[in-house]
Design a protein around this motif. Structure first.
Motif, PDB file in Angstrom:
ATOM      1  N   GLY A   1       0.641  -1.129  -0.444  1.00 26.46           N
ATOM      2  CA  GLY A   1       0.397  -0.355   0.232  1.00 26.46           C
ATOM      3  C   GLY A   1       0.708   1.253   0.341  1.00 26.46           C
ATOM      4  O   GLY A   1       2.358   0.998  -0.423  1.00 26.46           O
ATOM      5  N   PHE A   2       0.390   2.472   0.207  1.00 30.16           N
ATOM      6  CA  PHE A   2       0.422   3.333  -0.107  1.00 30.16           C
ATOM      7  C   PHE A   2       0.824   4.237   0.585  1.00 30.16           C
ATOM      8  O   PHE A   2       0.435   4.188   2.275  1.00 30.16           O
ATOM      9  N   VAL A   3       2.710   4.881   1.280  1.00 31.76           N
ATOM     10  CA  VAL A   3       2.979   5.572   3.215  1.00 31.76           C
ATOM     11  C   VAL A   3       3.738   6.819   2.661  1.00 31.76           C
ATOM     12  O   VAL A   3       3.894   7.395   2.103  1.00 31.76           O
ATOM     13  N   LEU A   4       2.525   7.170   3.374  1.00 26.37           N
ATOM     14  CA  LEU A   4       2.993   8.857   3.184  1.00 26.37           C
ATOM     15  C   LEU A   4       4.387   8.577   3.739  1.00 26.37           C
ATOM     16  O   LEU A   4       4.933   8.868   4.394  1.00 26.37           O
ATOM     17  N   ASN A   5       5.510   9.796   2.386  1.00 27.66           N
ATOM     18  CA  ASN A   5       6.679   9.986   3.326  1.00 27.66           C
ATOM     19  C   ASN A   5       6.964  11.535   3.188  1.00 27.66           C
ATOM     20  O   ASN A   5       7.567  11.613   4.183  1.00 27.66           O
ATOM     21  N   THR A   6       6.216  12.311   2.221  1.00 26.63           N
ATOM     22  CA  THR A   6       6.888  13.877   2.465  1.00 26.63           C
ATOM     23  C   THR A   6       5.519  14.267   2.943  1.00 26.63           C
ATOM     24  O   THR A   6       4.764  14.061   1.433  1.00 26.63           O
TER      25      THR A   6
END
Lengths: 686, 781
Positions: free
Chosen positions: B430-435
């Motif tokens: 899944g997508f994980v918040l990076n910035t």
């Protein structure tokens, strides 16, 4: 109509007391209402809901139960442990009997009207036999553990249901023993309360007992087996009252949140005979606890702490959609509580236990029509006169010159002489009142303040001459032979020659004060009189009835005037007849003989007899025409009734002089502000 | 292979599941719902679509079980037909032709051979309830013209009509009226709400009606949130009603449970309320259902409820108020700001979904795959609130990175702007918040794009804004002593004469960046961020900008607001050609040189497909949609088509989807798209068990297919006429697809493992050969 300077009085700090019990009499279509101060009022539902009788309250007589028996007899019981029967003719208390069971919480008359049951603080249920002139203790039923808060007879008279704390008992009347004890669940929305008080029970002819309790439940019990049949949770707070219709097809309950719920017996499907009780409509006409409900054949009646008596007609029972189908809210008594000394510009306000005398403010400023003028001198509270003893004031009056004040309680009559020395007032009680002057229903001074007229509850009218500091009994007009009906309205002509007196139902009697004899009797009319006045110069007697009819009767000619015949022939405007409240005061303009000034709680009207009468097509409540409008248009639209609805609720309005009016208003918000706070409800509470 | 029929616009998946109440089968195993021109049969246990019943030629408007045979289903449609289906096998049994537009369908147990439909006579707003006699006939198509009138002046919605007490009466509501028609007495009672006299402020219009199954009791929902329970309504004078009030906004639908002991209601609060014994104080709630409840239905067995929601979702709820299954279609109840995108990993269509979410929607299975919560804040559903809007999103680096922009503007001067960069986590899939970048620009962001060139070693993102700048963001090392991390920082800020930057686009190899500043297009070198050249045609602001691909990569296309489409040659730095075309949507095909442009005229929208190298369009289709087309996208095909006709060749490798203003997702097809969309796995499930090989046989095959995924990547299933390029495309396709196709193959041939094995070996060789041959070509792709 003319322009007037109006004293707009809002300092009459009158708060009606809350309604405690309501009892409906199906035979005479009358409603008895008891208030928390012990006052009992009787409303005639056939006569446009007019409050035709009242019994003054008493500090120690807190009424807890009220019931009719045998159609005509009214009983009340209260926390002083006494059962009281009222004399509906003489408007006083017939007798009081101590039940010897401590405070009485509930009372019920048997369906045939021969027996009376009371439920007492000590848990006893006492049966009294109703004899033609008294009540007689018969026996006690099995004593219960705690106070009996509600009672209901089975329509056959064989069983009774008694609501206590946490349980309902069913008694057999013959043996007097409890045959069932039905325990009520204390749980309230999952939370266990300490007690569950059964505020009301109703016994149906099929053996079902309906109970309402402090946990907000309406429950149906089978009295044969003593089991719970159905449970309706309708409120988060107490359900305090229940009343069932005679046909047993609908009942009404009142809750502490001010909501009244209607339950109806409806068939489950159209082609089956099975029926079930269904909660149908909720009515929220009250802000506070609904302490008492009644169910007339066509209406639901409720009253409570917020002092309103609400009559909500059942639409399905109303035959034609006329004014009877409208909701009514009765807040103010249908009698005058204010009297006015015109010359001295004084107002006398009557409260339950005291009188207040005020001098009106004055102004030197002038302004346009509609302006509010600044006061140069504020209104003055001159006098605060407290009564002696626990009884409420029945009536009071100040003389037109302002130097006499008279008032009466149920047992004593008081007369005071006022002396004005600059700003000080000297109050002097006139002592040694004669023995026959004990209780008055109406007091009136003549225009020149030399005579005092007192209507006593024996049906007689006393005439007393007032001298400086003393008085002399002149005459007593005795009632017509055979009648003991008391007089409750008086009117005297400005020249002092004529006195008109009206009872609760019979016609108006006109007496000649000079010759001290009965002059004539105005033909009797079906509806009670609400206001009387005699016009100056012409000596025409103007009579307002509770059905909103107004008659003008010429005393010298002993017949109705031409104007009165004309208006009877043409009929009043339908909107005029649909007004809610009765006319409580009539007065006249000294310089304009064609004008009659009258008011009820929501409007003030000047009837100009010289103008054409309105028919049903004309606008009755026309706004005041602007002054710059041309005379032709004004003449075309003008009719005899000039109505102003600017001042409301209007308790009193009179003409001080030719150009000055005084209006006493009592805004409802001010009354609500003085009541205890209502139960707080969350708007989105779940 | 494919018949060269005329190309037509078809509604593809994503049609409304919440258009009408869902219907349960008698055993509660299936739930039916109308979906565009089709009826879908879902399993209540697995949420899978079991059948799609197709045959209607217009919107299906009502479905009901056949009361005489619970394995059959009636349906009615705007095309004027009532069809009878066998839903277990998905077979059309019979068609009754009524001839006029049918708006709703009702059946009754007691009604002999007749159904009730709502039709529209003459005036547009006057609807009638009529009963239609269905003639007995053995033929497949029967004319049913025998209509008998029941009720006039009714509401169009089937929620406003209910039959009660086994067909003794029918209740219909409209505006402020409740009409009850008694079939036996043939009388109509009409009840008017009292406050309807002052229509200005009255908010107690009827919205829906339901009848108690056992008692003479009608429940009506109102706009002010009240529910009224009417009784004694056979007497127009003695009728009475009770109020139940919990909803603060209009009651959308009502349903009684099968025994009548409880009443279900729902509305915009997204809470299912169960009123037990019709008592105000005795109610249960199922909150947080996500979106407005539009319909409620109850299974005939009484064990399940189904709620349809405004976000195109159905929830199957157990009798004890526990949600057991969610059937989610394409969410369509909001504005689409992000446009249509394709997730490079899942090939799912990505667009705005629920408020604050990106939805990943599988076009193949017509199912929402998942929601990605971008804004990550509680959504408060109330009118007049200014919400945070997800305005832009872009995928980069083959789906490894996702950039999103959200904004909220309460006042003219108070703009809240946030850019988030999400990285794909392989572990969690899944997508994980990076910035998270607060206020990346001073003003609205107008466009953002990743540099998707293959050779670019560092991921690069460009944003353009109305504040006149474009910013280049690059991924940098963000490690500290505690952890190793990467993060995005701004690398370069460019501007051009304080013009607003409106569009940006990277060339295919990533060497050039085109940024449009109102009327001017600027070309920047992506290595040094130098301004290389500018183009200005003075033909209005640039609305769309894109580079050509493959052989046409030397061309840059721009569409302006004044309706001019320009094509510039980057080698000569001159205008190659221009055309007068009011382009709304311009989308390049990632697999070919083709570019699709949709123009808007007063007549409707027209599609033009062209190559930048020549101004002559390859294909023109006029009037693809009567309303404005807002977004379009090319979706690469898993299995290429082989249109031989010149005009349709542009559809061979990719399919073009577009979204109109009313949010219907449309595409082009010569055949019904739903046919192709049926996943092959379902065919396995549909095959009767007695013709299937044994489970142990299938199992070993399944395991084999997993083990040899790369090597057995087979070409034998791919039709003969597939060219080499498509072969490479299918390398990306996942194993499941492969497996199912294999199994399907075995079904057809009924042959054993050895054939597969042989074939796979031979294919392996071929495959290697292909790789050697075409390797350079792939890198260029």
């Amino acid at each position: 109509m003319g322009e007037f300077k109006v004293h707009r009085v809002r300092f009459f700090n009158y708060v009606p007391s809350g309604i405690r019990c309501v009892a409906y009499n199906n035979q005479t279509n009358r409603l008895a209402v008891s208030r928390t101060d012990g006052t009992v009022e009787i409303y005639n539902l056939s006569a446009n809901y007019f409050q035709e009788k009242f019994f003054p309250g008493h500090e120690s007589r807190a009424t807890e139960a009220l019931c009719w028996a045998n159609g005509q007899r009214l009983f009340s019981a209260g926390l002083n442990g006494e059962i009281i029967e009222y004399d509906l003719q003489a408007l006083n208390i017939k007798y009081a009997v101590d039940a010897f069971g401590g405070p009485i919480w509930s009372m019920a008359a048997s369906p045939n009207g021969s027996q009376l049951l009371v439920g007492c603080e000590d848990g006893s249920v006492k049966l009294f036999q109703i004899t033609p002139d008294k009540i007689q203790f018969e026996r006690n039923f099995d004593r219960q553990k705690s106070r009996i808060l509600s009672l209901s007879w089975h329509p056959a008279g064989t069983h009774i249901a008694a609501g206590s704390i946490d349980y309902i008992s069913v008694f057999d009347v013959k043996s007097g023993s409890a045959i069932h004890k039905m325990l009520v669940d204390r749980q309230y929305m999952g939370v266990s309360k300490r007690k569950c008080i059964i505020w009301g029970v109703a016994f149906l002819s099929d053996g079902t007992v309906i109970s309402v309790d402090s946990a907000g439940k309406v429950q149906f019990w089978d009295s044969a087996t003593g089991t719970l049949v159905k449970n309706h949770l309708i409120a988060n707070t107490d359900v305090q009252s229940i009343a069932i219709s005679d046909q047993e097809d609908s009942f009404v309950v009142g809750t502490a949140e001010g909501t009244v719920f209607h339950f109806q017996l409806v068939s489950v499907t159209s082609n089956s005979s099975e029926k079930q009780w269904v909660r149908t409509k909720p009515f929220q006409h009250h802000t506070h606890d609904v302490r008492a409900v009644a169910h007339s054949p066509i209406a639901l009646i409720s009253g409570g702490t917020d002092t309103h008596l609400v009559i909500r007609p059942l639409m399905e029972k109303v035959e034609v959609k006329n004014y009877d189908a409208a909701l009514r809210k009765i807040t103010f008594p249908h009698r005058r509580l204010v009297s006015c000394a015109k010359k001295k510009q004084l107002l006398l306000f009557q409260f339950a236990h005291h009188l207040e005398l005020w001098r009106l403010g004055s102004t030197v400023a002038t302004g346009k029509n509609g302006d509010t003028l600044p006061l140069s001198k504020n209104a003055d509270h001159l006098l605060h006169l407290k009564t002696k003893g626990p009884e409420n004031i029945i009536c009071s009056c100040i003389s037109p010159c302002g130097s006499w004040i008279a008032y009466s309680t149920a047992s004593r009559f008081f007369l005071y002489r006022l002396n004005y020395e600059h700003d000080n007032i000297n109050l002097q009680r006139v002592s040694k009142m004669p023995a026959f002057l004990r209780s008055a229903l109406q007091i009136l001074f003549s225009e020149d303040s030399t005579k005092l007229f007192v209507a006593s509850n024996q049906g007689s009218v006393h005439v007393i001459r007032l001298l400086e500091g003393s008085f002399k009994h002149l005459h007593t007009f005795q009632p017509q032979s055979g009648t003991v009906e008391s007089m409750c309205l008086l009117a005297v002509s400005p020249d002092g020659n004529w006195l008109a007196a009206s009872g609760t139902s019979a016609g108006v009697h006109v007496y000649n004060v000079k010759q001290l004899k009965l002059h004539c009797t105005v033909p009797a009319y079906n509806f009670p009189v609400t206001a009387l006045a005699i016009a100056p110069n012409t000596n025409n007697l103007v009579i307002a009835h509770s059905d909103q009819q107004v008659f003008e009767y010429s005393i010298p000619d002993k017949q109705y005037t031409q104007w009165s015949r004309t208006i009877q022939k043409q009929g009043f405007h339908h909107l005029w007849l649909q007004r809610d409240t009765p006319i409580t005061h009539i007065s006249f303009h000294p310089k304009r003989p064609m004008h009659i000034l009258l008011h009820d709680a929501y409007m003030f009207c000047i009837i100009d007899k010289s103008l054409p009468l309105p028919n049903d097509k004309t606008l009755l409540y026309n706004p005041l025409p602007p002054t710059n409008e041309s005379d032709i248009i004004r003449r075309r639209t003008a009719h005899a009734f000039k109505i102003s609805k600017k001042y409301k609720p209007l308790l009193f309005m009179d003409l001080l002089d030719e150009r000055t009016l005084v209006a006493v208003e009592r805004p409802l918000d001010d009354i609500i502000a003085q009541l205890p706070p209502p139960i707080k409800k969350k708007k989105f509470g779940t | 292979m494919v018949e060269e029929e005329s190309l037509r616009v078809v509604r593809c998946g994503g049609s409304e599941l919440n258009f009408r109440r869902a219907v349960f089968s008698a055993d509660s195993k299936y739930v039916f719902c109308v979906s565009g021109d089709f009826i879908k049969v879902y399993s209540t246990a697995t949420e899978e679509c079991v059948h799609i019943l197709q045959g209607h030629r217009n919107l299906v408007t009502g479905i009901q079980l056949n009361p005489k045979n619970h394995l059959q289903l009636y349906s009615c449609s705007f095309d004027g037909m009532i069809k009878l289906w066998d839903y277990t096998d998905g077979i059309l049994i019979k068609t009754f032709i009524v001839g006029c537009k049918l708006h709703a369908l009702f059946t009754l147990d007691c009604a002999e051979d007749s159904v009730f439909v709502t039709i529209n006579k003459e005036k547009p707003d006057v609807f009638q309830l009529v009963s239609v006699k269905l003639p007995k006939s053995s033929s497949q198509e029967v004319e049913a013209k025998e209509l008998s009138f029941v009720l006039d002046y009714i509401n169009q919605s089937p929620k406003c009509i209910a039959f009660g007490n086994e067909g003794e009466y029918v209740a219909a509501v409209r505006d402020f009226y409740l009409s009850v028609y008694f079939f036996k007495k043939k009388t109509t009672s009409r009840f008017t709400l009292s406050s309807s006299r002052n229509k200005k402020h009255a908010k107690n219009n009827f919205t829906c009606v339901a009848c108690h199954p056992k008692e003479d009791c009608i429940a009506t929902g109102h706009r002010d949130g009240k529910i009224r329970l009417w009784r004694n309504f056979d007497d127009e004078k003695k009728y009475t009603y009770t109020c139940l009030h919990w909803h603060h906004d209009l009651v959308m639908d009502l349903a009684f449970s099968v025994t009548g002991s409880s009443l279900l209601s729902g509305g915009r609060e997204s809470v299912l309320v169960e009123w037990r014994e019709a008592a105000e104080k005795n109610k249960e709630f199922l909150p947080r259902l996500g979106a407005t409840i539009e319909h409620i239905s109850v299974s005939p067995a009484g064990d399940l409820f189904c709620t349809s929601h405004s976000d195109n979702k159905m929830i199957i709820i157990h009798r004890n108020l526990e949600a057991s299954a969610v059937i989610q279609g394409l969410v369509k109840d909001r504005n689409i700001f992000t446009g249509l995108m394709i997730d490079p990993r899942t090939k799912a269509l990505v667009l705005n979904g629920k408020p604050g979410h990106l939805q990943f929607y599988s076009l193949q299975s017509d199912k929402q795959l998942y929601n990605l919560d971008i804004i990550q804040q509680e959504y408060i559903n109330d009118y007049g609130l200014i919400q945070i809007e997800l305005t832009k999103a872009a995928f980069g680096c083959y789906g490894n990175w996702l950039a999103t922009v959200e904004q909220r503007q309460e006042k003219e001067t108070e703009l809240e702007l946030q850019m988030k960069l999400w990285t794909y986590n392989k572990k969690t899939q899944g997508f994980v918040l990076n910035t998270k970048v607060n206020m990346p620009h001073e003003d609205h962001i107008t466009a953002l794009c990743f540099c998707n060139a293959e050779k670019s070693e560092n991921p690069t993102l460009v944003t353009t804004s109305k504040d006149g700048h474009f910013k280049v963001w690059i991924l940098t090392d963000d490690s500290d002593i505690y952890k190793k991390a990467v993060g995005w920082t701004c690398d370069f800020v460019g501007s051009y004469h304080k013009y607003q930057a409106t569009n940006c686009c990277f060339s295919e190899d990533g060497s050039l960046l085109a940024v449009s500043f109102e009327e001017v297009v600027t070309i920047w070198d992506s290595e040094t961020w130098e301004l290389k050249c500018t183009f200005c045609q003075r033909a209005g602001k640039i609305r769309q900008l894109c580079f050509g691909r493959l052989t046409c990569s030397k061309y840059l296309l721009g569409a302006t607001e004044n309706g001019i489409l320009c094509c510039w040659n980057l080698l000569s730095c001159a205008l190659e050609w221009s055309a007068k075309l009011n382009v709304r949507v311009m989308e390049p095909d990632p697999n070919s040189e083709n570019i699709a442009a949709i123009s808007q005229s007063s007549m409707g929208s027209d599609l033009f497909v062209f190559r930048p190298s020549e101004p002559r369009p390859l294909y023109i289709q006029k009037n693809i949609s009567r309303e404005e087309v807002q977004w379009g996208v090319f979706v690469p095909r898993d299995v290429p088509e082989s249109f031989t006709s010149e005009a349709y060749q542009w559809l061979n490798r990719s399919q073009f989807y577009f979204l109109t203003k009313s949010q219907s997702l449309l595409t082009f097809s010569t055949q019904s798209p739903e046919e192709k969309l049926t996943p092959t796995s379902k065919q396995l499930l549909h095959t009767p068990a007695h013709v299937l090989p044994s489970a142990s046989f299938l199992c070993s095959m399944f395991v084999n297919s997993l083990l040899l995924s790369k090597e057995t990547k087979s070409a034998e299933e791919i039709p003969d006429d597939v060219s080499m390029e498509e072969e490479k495309e299918s390398v990306d396709s996942d194993e499941e697809n492969n497996f199912t196709e294999e199994v399907q193959d075995t079904n057809n041939t009924d042959l054993g493992k050895d054939i597969i094995h042989q074939l796979s070996k031979s294919e392996e060789k071929e495959l290697r050969k292909f790789r050697k041959v075409d390797y350079s070509w792939i890198t260029a792709l």
